[in-house]
Structure formats: C-alpha cells, structure tokens
Scaffold this active site. Structure first.
Site, PDB file in Angstrom:
ATOM      1  N   THR A 155       6.465  -7.165   0.039  1.00 10.62           N
ATOM      2  CA  THR A 155       5.136  -6.797  -0.490  1.00 10.62           C
ATOM      3  C   THR A 155       4.365  -5.532  -0.164  1.00 10.62           C
ATOM      4  O   THR A 155       3.304  -5.113  -0.423  1.00 10.62           O
ATOM      5  CB  THR A 155       4.013  -7.835  -0.117  1.00 10.62           C
ATOM      6  OG1 THR A 155       3.779  -8.175   1.293  1.00 10.62           O
ATOM      7  CG2 THR A 155       4.555  -9.342  -0.522  1.00 10.62           C
ATOM      8  N   TRP A 156       5.255  -4.532   0.728  1.00  6.01           N
ATOM      9  CA  TRP A 156       4.698  -3.169   0.867  1.00  6.01           C
ATOM     10  C   TRP A 156       4.179  -2.595  -0.409  1.00  6.01           C
ATOM     11  O   TRP A 156       5.016  -2.470  -1.180  1.00  6.01           O
ATOM     12  CB  TRP A 156       5.686  -2.610   1.746  1.00  6.01           C
ATOM     13  CG  TRP A 156       5.239  -1.464   2.291  1.00  6.01           C
ATOM     14  CD1 TRP A 156       3.749  -1.182   2.881  1.00  6.01           C
ATOM     15  CD2 TRP A 156       6.177  -0.407   3.220  1.00  6.01           C
ATOM     16  NE1 TRP A 156       3.804  -0.072   3.660  1.00  6.01           N
ATOM     17  CE2 TRP A 156       4.938   0.515   3.879  1.00  6.01           C
ATOM     18  CE3 TRP A 156       7.122  -0.178   2.981  1.00  6.01           C
ATOM     19  CZ2 TRP A 156       5.849   1.448   4.503  1.00  6.01           C
ATOM     20  CZ3 TRP A 156       7.848   1.177   3.800  1.00  6.01           C
ATOM     21  CH2 TRP A 156       6.936   1.786   4.340  1.00  6.01           C
ATOM     22  N   TYR A 173       0.142  -3.521   5.739  1.00  4.10           N
ATOM     23  CA  TYR A 173       0.001  -3.281   4.455  1.00  4.10           C
ATOM     24  C   TYR A 173      -1.252  -3.389   3.772  1.00  4.10           C
ATOM     25  O   TYR A 173      -1.997  -4.286   3.901  1.00  4.10           O
ATOM     26  CB  TYR A 173       0.961  -4.247   3.577  1.00  4.10           C
ATOM     27  CG  TYR A 173       2.544  -4.382   4.150  1.00  4.10           C
ATOM     28  CD1 TYR A 173       2.861  -3.263   5.139  1.00  4.10           C
ATOM     29  CD2 TYR A 173       3.442  -5.364   3.837  1.00  4.10           C
ATOM     30  CE1 TYR A 173       4.145  -3.473   5.648  1.00  4.10           C
ATOM     31  CE2 TYR A 173       4.674  -5.266   4.371  1.00  4.10           C
ATOM     32  CZ  TYR A 173       5.245  -4.492   5.155  1.00  4.10           C
ATOM     33  OH  TYR A 173       6.527  -4.398   5.678  1.00  4.10           O
ATOM     34  N   GLN A 175      14.235  -8.198  11.794  1.00  2.00           N
ATOM     35  CA  GLN A 175      13.927  -7.943  10.399  1.00  2.00           C
ATOM     36  C   GLN A 175      14.207  -6.369  10.575  1.00  2.00           C
ATOM     37  O   GLN A 175      13.517  -5.520  11.269  1.00  2.00           O
ATOM     38  CB  GLN A 175      12.502  -7.920   9.741  1.00  2.00           C
ATOM     39  CG  GLN A 175      12.502  -7.417   8.273  1.00  2.00           C
ATOM     40  CD  GLN A 175      11.154  -7.783   7.791  1.00  2.00           C
ATOM     41  OE1 GLN A 175      10.177  -6.687   7.525  1.00  2.00           O
ATOM     42  NE2 GLN A 175      10.444  -8.972   7.643  1.00  2.00           N
TER      43      GLN A 175
END
Ligand code: NAP
Length: 277
Positions: free
Chosen positions: A19-20, A53, A163
């Site tokens: 979703t960045w 973000y 991640q």
C-alpha cells in the site's frame, strides 16, 4: 489462495497487497479503495502497511476499505524505528489501530533497525501481544547479523517474518539471509516484488514474458511464487493491475523457464557463506 505457514502455525495468503504511496492523490483514492476491496474478494487478504506511509494517511485509507470486513483481512503494519521503544511502540501501535479502525493488528513489524535496542522492541511487542493489540510480530530490513543478534534476545526467535527487498533484479538475500531464515522456518515477505515498476519496464523481462505468454509483472511475481515460503506484496492501486498480478498465481514456471530467468538476472556470485561452513 495458496498459503504460507508462519512459524506460529497460522497460514497466510502467499499474495498480499502492498500500500506504499496509496492515498496521495484525491483523484485516485476511490480506485485504491476499490482495489483493496477487490483484493479481499479475490483472496488477497493480507494487507501490508506502515505508520510511515503517508504519515498515517494510508492506514486511514485501509480502515475505510476494510470497514465491516475486518475479520476477512490479515493486517500488517510497521513501527518506525524511532518509535520502537518500550513505551513508544505501544503508543505508535495504538495510533495505528485508531487509524485502521480496529482493535488488533495481525502482524506488527519493526520497519528497519534503528537506535532502540532490539531487546527493548521485542519487550514492547510481547507487551502488545499479551494485551491483544497485536496477534504476531516480526521485523523488516534486518540483515543476517541483525537476525543473529535478534535470536539472542528474549522473544526474538518468535518473529514471524523478515520483510525484505527481494525480486528478480535484487537477489542479495539469497547470499546468506534467505538460507539462514529457511533453516529456521521463517518466511520472507518480499517487498517491491516488481522492483517498484522497474521490472515491468525491463526489456529482457518483457521479451521473456512475451515469449512465454505472460506479462512482465506476472513473470516477476511467478518467479518469486515458485518458492513455497515467500510471500509477495505487490502494490497496485488499480483493479485491472491487481487482477493481472493475481494471474501470476496461475503460472507454474518450468525448471527451464526458471533457469532462463536465472541467466537473465543472475543470483549473487560465488559460494554462499553458509556453504563454506
Ligand atoms: P512494487 O510492488 O514492486 O511496485 C509497485 C509499483 O508498480 C506501483 O507504482 C504500481 O503502480 C506499479 N504496478 C503494480 N502492478 C503493475 C503492473 N501489473 N503493471 C505495471 N505497473 C504495476 O513496489 P513497492 O510498492 O515498493 O513494494 C510493494 C509493497 O511492499 C509496498 O507497497 C509496501 O507495502 C511494501 N514495502 C515495504 C518496504 C519495507 O521497508 N518494509 C519497502 C518498500 C515496500 P499502480 O499502483 O499505479 O498500479
């Protein structure tokens, strides 16, 4: 949806949604929300975000997209390293929960390593877990030395993922981190799986994809998905592209195709350190 099993035993979708850079433009916001909703419909229920973000704006957008459907989603968010202290992480998590309009995160990650000792961040994560604010915790952007240190602090070996940047063109983790994580059953969540669009525009990959009847984005994702312990989190704020990207799940690359891609995008050279031991 194919799944990956976390160390806790919980299964999560192998394909999640990044979703960045969502929520930056009023004109595209409605399509981004529609894309996240479509992802939930199609089984891409893992949603990756971070307090960073849009400085919280993306978490708010996700809160809107999952309204009334919270239980369908596996929500991943990340704490800034400078907020990752004993009290700072608890406060940051509460802010994320408010923006996401939920009472719990499914997975909370340390975004990257900063000055707060890992032991303190793990303590905060365990406190949040005991309070029910987060179900699982993990890390991001920690290299092999960081992970080895993490394993020596209380709660450190309970992380559910590291991640990391991993795609056809960025194969650095294959050198030492990936084998180390694999030995411990910790799956990698591969971020920027299409190299932040660079792979879509790569001539070598475009040629490969055309010859094999797929799109470049699908080829890049299918290459990662050929592993059974890598979670991919491509970002798209457009429904058509989400569907295109999900098409990678229907592609099973042959060994010959994987060898061809290895030739186009060579892995790190030389023997891996672990193989020298
Ligand atoms: P990415 O997923 O490799 O690429 C995203 C870009 O590719 C967007 O500009 C998107 O544009 C475009 N795109 C997506 N599908 C496409 C397609 N089929 N054809 C053409 N263009 C396409 O890069 P990323 O956003 O850096 O990484 C994915 C997610 O990983 C992030 O969103 C974030 O959640 C996470 N991440 C984590 C870290 C970390 O430090 N932990 C760092 C980076 C990223 P449209 O939206 O316009 O389609």
């Amino acid at each position: 949806m194919k799944t990956v099993t976390l160390p806790s035993g919980e299964r999560v979708p192998v394909f999640g949604m990044g979703t960045w850079y969502m929520g930056e433009n009023r004109a595209t916001r409605a399509e981004e929300i529609a894309t996240l909703k479509l992802g939930l419909d199609l089984g891409a229920t893992l949603i990756d975000t971070a307090e960073m973000y849009g400085e919280g704006l993306v978490e708010e957008l996700i809160g809107e997209a999952i309204a009334g459907r919270r239980d369908e989603a596996f929500l991943v968010s990340k704490v800034y390293p400078n907020n990752a202290s004993r009290q700072g992480a608890v406060a940051a998590c509460e802010r994320s929960l408010r923006r996401l309009r939920t009472d719990r995160l499914d997975l909370y990650l340390l975004h990257w390593r900063g000055d707060v000792p890992l032991a303190e961040t793990m303590e905060a994560f365990m406190t949040l877990q005991q309070a029910g604010n987060i179900r699982h915790y993990g890390v991001s952007n920690l290299d092999l030395a960081d992970m080895q240190e993490l394993w020596s602090v209380p709660g450190g070996s309970d992380v559910q993922t590291d991640q990391m940047l991993y795609n056809l063109a960025r194969r650095g983790i294959e050198w030492d981190l990936l084998p180390w994580l694999r030995e411990r059953g910790v799956p990698v969540m591969a971020y920027s799986p299409i190299d932040h669009t660079k792979l879509v525009n790569n001539r070598k990959l475009a040629d490969f994809a055309r010859r094999h009847g797929m799109t470049p984005a699908q080829a890049a994702l299918a290459w990662l998905l050929a592993n059974d312990d890598i979670i991919v989190i491509p970002k798209s704020g457009r429904r058509e592209r989400l569907k295109e990207n999900l098409g990678a799940l229907d592609i099973r690359l042959t060994l010959a195709q994987i060898a061809e891609l290895d030739g186009l995008f060579p892995p790190p050279a030389g023997p891996r350190p672990l193989e020298l031991i």
